[in-house]
Structure formats: C-alpha cells, structure tokens
Design a protein around this motif. Sequence first.
Motif, PDB file in Angstrom:
ATOM      1  N   ILE A  25       0.747  -1.281  -0.019  1.00 41.76           N
ATOM      2  CA  ILE A  25      -0.079   0.168   0.177  1.00 41.76           C
ATOM      3  C   ILE A  25       0.814   1.321  -0.015  1.00 41.76           C
ATOM      4  O   ILE A  25       0.522   2.197  -0.834  1.00 41.76           O
ATOM      5  N   GLN A  28       2.723   1.686  -3.332  1.00 41.07           N
ATOM      6  CA  GLN A  28       1.844   2.099  -4.501  1.00 41.07           C
ATOM      7  C   GLN A  28       1.209   3.558  -4.069  1.00 41.07           C
ATOM      8  O   GLN A  28       0.384   3.719  -5.170  1.00 41.07           O
ATOM      9  N   HIS A  29       1.480   3.779  -3.065  1.00 45.45           N
ATOM     10  CA  HIS A  29       0.910   5.280  -2.710  1.00 45.45           C
ATOM     11  C   HIS A  29      -0.925   5.080  -2.991  1.00 45.45           C
ATOM     12  O   HIS A  29      -1.494   6.136  -3.149  1.00 45.45           O
ATOM     13  N   CYS A  30      -1.254   4.008  -2.408  1.00 44.84           N
ATOM     14  CA  CYS A  30      -2.685   3.789  -2.588  1.00 44.84           C
ATOM     15  C   CYS A  30      -3.655   4.999  -1.738  1.00 44.84           C
ATOM     16  O   CYS A  30      -4.549   5.152  -2.171  1.00 44.84           O
ATOM     17  N   HIS A  34      -7.189   7.001  -2.217  1.00 41.14           N
ATOM     18  CA  HIS A  34      -8.335   5.982  -1.581  1.00 41.14           C
ATOM     19  C   HIS A  34      -8.103   6.046   0.150  1.00 41.14           C
ATOM     20  O   HIS A  34      -7.088   6.297   0.706  1.00 41.14           O
ATOM     21  N   PHE A  45     -11.760   1.789  -0.245  1.00 39.32           N
ATOM     22  CA  PHE A  45     -11.599   0.294  -0.559  1.00 39.32           C
ATOM     23  C   PHE A  45     -13.031  -0.248  -0.220  1.00 39.32           C
ATOM     24  O   PHE A  45     -13.244  -1.459  -0.867  1.00 39.32           O
ATOM     25  N   LEU A  66      -5.048  -2.435 -11.562  1.00 40.78           N
ATOM     26  CA  LEU A  66      -4.039  -1.845 -10.576  1.00 40.78           C
ATOM     27  C   LEU A  66      -2.714  -1.823 -11.014  1.00 40.78           C
ATOM     28  O   LEU A  66      -1.729  -1.332 -11.097  1.00 40.78           O
ATOM     29  N   MET A  79      -7.011   5.644 -12.501  1.00 36.83           N
ATOM     30  CA  MET A  79      -6.157   4.985 -11.751  1.00 36.83           C
ATOM     31  C   MET A  79      -4.835   5.404 -12.442  1.00 36.83           C
ATOM     32  O   MET A  79      -4.747   5.200 -13.683  1.00 36.83           O
ATOM     33  N   ARG A  85       2.848   6.209  -9.425  1.00 36.51           N
ATOM     34  CA  ARG A  85       2.329   5.750  -8.273  1.00 36.51           C
ATOM     35  C   ARG A  85       3.419   4.654  -7.611  1.00 36.51           C
ATOM     36  O   ARG A  85       2.793   4.148  -6.604  1.00 36.51           O
ATOM     37  N   LEU A  97      -3.077  -7.167  -3.099  1.00 33.42           N
ATOM     38  CA  LEU A  97      -3.655  -6.066  -2.885  1.00 33.42           C
ATOM     39  C   LEU A  97      -5.116  -6.109  -3.112  1.00 33.42           C
ATOM     40  O   LEU A  97      -6.052  -5.521  -2.369  1.00 33.42           O
ATOM     41  N   VAL A 101      -8.378  -5.723  -0.619  1.00 30.46           N
ATOM     42  CA  VAL A 101      -9.504  -4.694  -0.934  1.00 30.46           C
ATOM     43  C   VAL A 101     -10.849  -5.414  -0.951  1.00 30.46           C
ATOM     44  O   VAL A 101     -11.692  -5.008  -0.216  1.00 30.46           O
TER      45      VAL A 101
END
Length: 104
Positions: A25, A28-30, A34, A45, A66, A79, A85, A97, A101
């Motif tokens: 997380i 990937q700078h989620c 989010h 999520f 993703l 996205m 990212r 991931l 989620v």
Amino acid sequence: MAGLTASGAAYAQQTKRMAEPTELIDQQHCMFCHTSDSPFLAPSFHQIAERYRKVPDATVMLEQKLRLGGRAHWGDTPMPLPPERGGPLSPEDAHTLIQWVMTQ
C-alpha cells in the motif's frame, strides 16, 4: 460456520478480513487517493469491495487495472499509471492488494 451452505461458507471466507499489506500500500501510494471507508479522490476500499464483491471475474479486472492504470470508473479520476504511483506491480502483488481490498 456450522449451518452455512457451501456457497455461504465460501462467501464468509472470502469476506473475512485479511492483514493489511502495508508495504505494498505504501509502495503504490494507494492512500494518496483512497481511504478504507470514505471516498476521497477515489472510492474507498470498502466501496470498491461492495461494488465488485459479487461480480464474476471482478478480481481479475481489478488486478489488471491496478497493474496498468486505466480510465475512471467513479468520477473523473483515473487510476494512475504505474510510474506515477510507485512503479510496476507484479501479478502476485496486484493479487495480494485486490484480495485485501475485497475483504474491506
């Protein structure tokens, strides 16, 4: 899980929360777009899980999105592409991931 049908038991197992893959997380700078439970720049999520939980082959589509980025499914924010990212994501990491989620 006594008393559950086979499909009910499978659903209960699928929705059981798994440990957050924090390193992925962060990599990937989620959390730039989010959050766990509230919309921000992108859906939460929890919203993603609710929308796709019962959709056949949704996890495959989400893993692909993703890994490659793609057009917006909610609002106007697409996205981001992997270089924007955190870099490329392996199929295994994308699977990890998305499985996380889907338990939200």
